[in-house]
Design a protein around this motif. Structure first.
Motif, PDB file in Angstrom:
ATOM      1  N   SER A  70     -22.685   8.347  -2.723  1.00 28.28           N
ATOM      2  CA  SER A  70     -23.189   8.210  -1.355  1.00 28.28           C
ATOM      3  C   SER A  70     -22.922   6.844  -0.760  1.00 28.28           C
ATOM      4  N   SER A  71     -22.689   5.847  -1.605  1.00 30.86           N
ATOM      5  CA  SER A  71     -22.553   4.485  -1.091  1.00 30.86           C
ATOM      6  C   SER A  71     -21.247   3.802  -1.453  1.00 30.86           C
ATOM      7  N   THR A 144     -26.975  10.575   1.796  1.00 29.58           N
ATOM      8  CA  THR A 144     -26.091   9.534   2.313  1.00 29.58           C
ATOM      9  C   THR A 144     -26.627   8.957   3.617  1.00 29.58           C
ATOM     10  N   SER A 188     -18.451   8.837   1.077  1.00 36.88           N
ATOM     11  CA  SER A 188     -19.780   9.159   1.600  1.00 36.88           C
ATOM     12  C   SER A 188     -20.021  10.605   2.017  1.00 36.88           C
TER      13      SER A 188
END
Length: 538
Positions: A70-71, A144, A188
């Protein structure tokens, strides 16, 4: 940004307008279901996979700083693309807006690209055995959005996600957006196991992963190597001549990486000195893969410290032809603004300045800037940026300007540049490639007005420019031609105001052992090898 990689960064979810064209200028076709990825649906299937498949070694020049899907916003894409999957992907390296299905079997949108519905592929399971559902897609994207890190800003148009049934998810957007293209990003937009959604970055960075991709993590040493093992229950199936295990081995020394590939101890690498590729091509056991790139190299000029006259002098003093001819084996292309020529919306006929030392000298004298020292900030250890600085320094010395080369790590450069624009560098050099394929990513990220410096490290601010690119982005989901014209006008403003030195569109060259086939470089997924697509020739 980005030492040819994107860095893991905390990004506030900006109120961006939409990205690029959905691949059709005809609104009447907006509700036509998109086709699934034929290559994916026809993958060979073995009921009992041969687990003793080939081993593949990827000599990776950079460390993995963040494995949280997600990052992560850096070269972790090279590993995450094999562990996790997205709803859609750009499958054609020759087309910057041609989207095919991955986890999505088909999708539709309304005429103004503000409502989208995706139907998921059947028979997909996560690494922990749970089935793929629309709820899992929703929860992954929501994770996210809630974290607001990395490239979460590309999901800013999403106003609402609704799960209609196990295989159907709908999106309501705040403004027109080519969501199929956004969801093809290499950052993401990955779909995670429901059991992993609640985990933090520590869990992922310890070497844990749970997605739908063809590989799982078997071992992870950030300072050594990350080992992947194939997921036997992958929905695409397996055949005996595929890659069973992968070692992502950290090899920061390009000389060592070249040696490993030559002797067969590694099967893939990139970022080698360009003067070795011709020699490598003479080796029948090695393939040198030259391809299109969506990477641009440029120098942002400090508009707070440098007057318009001095900025123009710097632009005119840059050795464009010498740099283009000498770097990257002469394979680079002179940049036409910041949007690479391979990205839709680029403007190959933009009028760009040529080197003119006489005019540059006159401007320096008119500005009373004889003896001026200009700081040139670049990534320590990045040969191209250093060589550019040295050649440019020689040019500037002839007009009474001293170019002071300042090599620092990316983190140190970025921290210094953000701290105080009035005391920062004069030239901030960096590479940029798209978060997802749209001119807006290049223009917004590096030139849109910012209250606090983020990636606009020339501190440029122009309300007319901001309005142009925001309007272009807002219509790019429905009228790509009109958006392209506005993006062109915005680039004309940057050139006229000498906001940056636009140097090169950077070529991509990768090296692979010939005993493996199936890899097709795709500029939308920088240096990614989809190991599942490889086949052994033996």
């Amino acid at each position: 940004m980005r030492i040819r990689t994107k860095l893991c960064i905390a990004v506030a979810v900006a109120l961006l307008a939409a990205g690029c064209s959905s691949g059709s200028d005809d609104a009447d076709t907006a509700d036509t279901p998109a086709p699934a990825d034929e290559a994916a649906t026809t993958a060979p299937v073995d009921e009992e996979p041969d687990v003793a498949g080939a081993n593949f070694v990827y000599a990776n020049p950079y460390t993995f700083g963040d494995l949280d899907p997600s990052s992560a916003f850096s070269n972790e894409n090279t590993i995450l693309q094999n562990l996790y999957e997205t709803l859609t992907r750009l499958a054609d390296p020759e087309a910057s807006d041609k989207v095919t299905g991955l986890l999505a079997e088909s999708w539709t949108s309304n005429a103004d690209a503000t409502e989208w519905t995706f139907t998921l592929r059947e028979g997909v399971t996560f690494h922990d055995g749970t089935p793929l559902t629309a709820a899992a897609v929703r929860d992954s994207l929501q994770r996210t959005i809630d974290l607001g890190l990395g490239a979460a800003f590309i999901l800013a148009p999403i106003e609402w996600m609704e799960v209609a049934d196990e295989r159907t998810i709908s999106f309501t957007l705040a403004w027109p957006t080519p969501l199929d293209l956004v969801l093809s990003s290499q950052y993401s937009v990955y779909v995670l196991c429901p059991s992993a959604v609640g985990n933090d970055a520590v869990w992922f960075n310890e070497g844990n992963a749970c997605g739908t991709g063809p590989y799982t993590i078997e071992g992870h040493d950030p300072a050594g190597s990350t080992v992947l093992a194939r997921f036997d229950d992958y929905w695409g199936g397996w055949s005996a001549n595929q890659v069973s295990t992968v070692e992502m081995r950290l090899i920061e020394d390009p000389v060592l990486a070249e040696q490993l590939v030559r002797n067969g101890d590694a099967h893939f690498t990139y970022n080698l000195p360009f003067d070795v590729y011709d020699s490598l091509e003479q080796d029948s056991d090695i393939d040198v893969l030259r391809s299109l790139s969506m990477t641009n190299l440029f120098g942002l000029l400090n508009t707070r410290r440098l007057s318009a006259e001095i900025r123009e002098a710097l632009v005119l003093s840059f050795p464009y032809d010498d740099i283009t001819a000498s770097l990257y084996g002469g394979e680079a292309v002179r940049a036409r603004g910041i949007v690479p020529l391979t990205v839709w919306g680029s403007a190959p006929d933009l009028e760009i300045p040529a080197t003119d030392l006489d005019r540059a000298r006159h401007l320096i004298e008119s500005a009373g800037a004889d003896g001026l020292t200009v700081t040139y900030s670049f990534d320590a250890g990045t040969t191209e940026q250093q060589q550019i600085g040295e050649v440019w320094k020689a040019n500037l010395s002839t007009i009474g300007v001293n170019l002071e080369l300042e090599p620092l790590t990316w983190d140190a450069r970025w921290e210094k540049a953000q701290a105080d624009p009035d005391a920062a560098q004069d030239v901030f050099t960096m590479f940029w490639f798209p978060t997802y394929v749209t001119p807006y990513d290049f223009l917004f990220s590096t030139f849109h007005s910012e209250e606090e410096p983020f990636f606009n490290l020339g501190y440029y601010s122009n309300e007319a420019f901001d309005a142009l690119i925001d309007e272009a982005d807002a219509i790019s989901g429905t009228d790509r031609d009109a958006a392209s014209e506005l993006f062109r006008q915005a680039q004309e403003i940057l050139i006229a105001e000498h906001a940056a030195v636009f140097m090169l569109d950077v070529p991509s060259v990768e090296v692979m052992r010939a005993e493996f086939t199936g890899h097709v470089p795709n500029p939308a997924y920088n240096t990614v090898v989809r190991f599942y697509e490889l086949r052994t020739t033996g």
